[in-house]
Design an enzyme around this catalytic site. Structure first.
Site, mmCIF file in Angstrom:
data_model
loop_
_atom_site.group_PDB
_atom_site.id
_atom_site.type_symbol
_atom_site.label_atom_id
_atom_site.label_comp_id
_atom_site.label_asym_id
_atom_site.label_seq_id
_atom_site.Cartn_x
_atom_site.Cartn_y
_atom_site.Cartn_z
ATOM 1 N N LYS B 175 0.630 -1.036 0.230
ATOM 2 C CA LYS B 175 0.088 -0.029 0.082
ATOM 3 C C LYS B 175 1.097 1.252 0.418
ATOM 4 O O LYS B 175 0.636 2.673 -0.716
ATOM 5 C CB LYS B 175 -0.592 0.327 1.413
ATOM 6 C CG LYS B 175 -1.441 1.444 1.527
ATOM 7 C CD LYS B 175 -2.426 1.735 0.559
ATOM 8 C CE LYS B 175 -3.274 3.007 0.685
ATOM 9 N NZ LYS B 175 -4.300 3.631 1.404
ATOM 10 N N LYS B 243 1.726 11.723 4.571
ATOM 11 C CA LYS B 243 1.636 10.183 6.057
ATOM 12 C C LYS B 243 2.066 9.030 5.877
ATOM 13 O O LYS B 243 3.473 8.343 5.829
ATOM 14 C CB LYS B 243 0.723 10.426 6.489
ATOM 15 C CG LYS B 243 0.908 9.516 7.616
ATOM 16 C CD LYS B 243 -0.825 8.765 8.140
ATOM 17 C CE LYS B 243 -1.520 7.666 7.280
ATOM 18 N NZ LYS B 243 -2.068 6.939 7.571
#
Lengths: 291, 291
Positions: B175, B243
């Site tokens: 991911k 992030k």
């Protein structure tokens, strides 16, 4: 005597040979010239072109000249060098340069030709050899609308998406920006694959996830396999990609624009080239990341 | 008493609310918990979920817990904080964390749960709100095969491409790599569009050329329009992209891998966030390039 239906095609490399062949297939009379004459004669036999001894001789017989060589010094040479095409063209002639060169260089050529009443289009292509072969190139032309209209039937014999993108120089700039984005996307893919290999991830799963989602790109589709297999048979040489990125960065500097990612990508391609990968496909940029 | 057919769903944000709704549509009994209880009750009314007062209460009633919160501190809080889900789960239970967190954090959570005989999958998703809504997310799960087999029917109610990508932590890493490649591709697009605007190029032509060729990407398809229009209604917040890139860079450092383009992209997203763009869509990275 020049024949307006005849086209001089200068430069029969990997791309040019296929493009010239498509012109003859579309019924255009092609007078071909190539630095290595044997190559031109081979193609002439196969596709029924006429071979000229010099660019000037090719241009004399034609109303339009297409140049598809390596970079701007070669374009200048075939146009303005000894027995260059400019010697053979008369006022009202048209030069269509399909080489990818710096926009500043193409503007310089256009100005020089304009003094003799010769029109100029910068009409670079995207798509590599297979698409040159299938006449499905993308062609982006910059220049006057009247010149584009004259060139259009020729360009449509070589490409699928043929666009008049704006004034002179804009064809080159769009081409350079496209290739620069491709260069960055390919380098981003290379660094992701390298990290995934280090982490021993399932590369098929990674590729499937990226293809299905936000990480997808034409570069993933075309270069993911060659990068994983370290198979760098050239479809587009790393040296040529590096040249395009550098032209784009130079143009950005001239405009006062910044391309931070392209700047970083240039370093990676330069490193790969310095490591002897320049003649390989640009997928070999992954070698600049290997430890 | 826990019911193995029941699922506790913790975190009903933009993504979680849609995913939980799809579970109920697929006939799964959902016990929902959300930090803001009113939001949970609203959704419960609409979709027939049960609302729990605490993560522990939700977990007690269920055989599996799905967490979909913001980042690892929030996952730790809902699992191990006061009245955390770990208190409600017994041996044989399963936690499926669908938040995108650092692989190191997810390995830590897995180890802690394993001590109590509780299984763990890191199963982050790609695709934003519209694909959460349509149950067409891509879901990549890392963990033991037996846990994946148990989770699979649940995951398939929320996603279209559901993959078991390897051992624990590999879901998160795939991911993060996908999002990092997306972040670089989007930033490369942003710098190209900015330069094209400066040069007054035809942006429609540029986009058409890139879409048809080597400059094409999912980011071009999804973010080209919003970037050109400077329209940053968030589908995926810039702060969240930042992030993810940072988690990926931290993981790369731990592995001894280098991500030179992602490193440069992180600086651009950080600059945009510092300029007040963190809550906007990550397409706002183009603001970091504007002069």
């Amino acid at each position: 005597m020049s024949d307006p239906a005849r086209v001089a095609f200068l430069g029969l490399g990997i791309m040019g040979s296929r493009m010239a062949a498509n012109l003859t297939r579309a019924g255009v009379d092609v007078v071909a010239w190539n630095r290595t004459r044997a190559r031109a004669e081979e193609l002439a036999d196969e596709h029924g072109m006429i071979v000229a001894a010099t660019p000037a001789e090719a241009a004399e017989a034609a109303g339009a000249v297409i140049t598809m060589v390596v970079d701007s010094p070669q374009v200048e040479e075939v146009l303005f060098g000894p027995s260059g095409a400019a010697d053979g063209l008369s006022a009202g002639g048209l030069v269509i340069d399909m080489t990818t060169i710096a926009p500043t260089a193409s503007r310089r050529l256009a100005e020089r030709l304009a003094r003799d009443g010769i029109g100029f289009l910068d009409a670079p292509v995207t798509g590599s050899a297979p698409r040159a072969e299938d006449a499905t190139l993308t062609i982006m032309a910059g220049g006057a609308a009247e010149h584009f209209e004259r060139a259009k039937p020729l360009l449509e014999a070589m490409g699928r998406l043929v666009l008049h993108v704006g004034p002179q120089g804009h064809g080159s700039m769009i081409k350079l920006l496209n290739n620069t984005v491709a260069a960055v996307n390919a380098a981003a893919l290379a660094e992701a694959l390298t990290m995934a290999e280090t982490a021993e991830l399932d590369l098929d799963a990674l590729t499937a996830v990226m293809s299905a989602g936000s990480g997808g790109s034409t570069m993933l589709d075309l270069k993911g396999g060659p990068m994983r297999e370290r198979s760098f048979e050239p479809l587009f040489k790393l040296d040529h990609m590096l040249k395009d990125v550098r032209h784009c960065l130079a143009e950005a500097r001239a405009l006062g624009a910044t391309l931070p990612l392209a700047t970083r990508a240039e370093e990676l391609y330069a490193k790969a080239a310095a490591g002897g990968r320049g003649e390989e496909d640009f997928a070999a940029v992954i070698e600049a990341l290997d430890k």
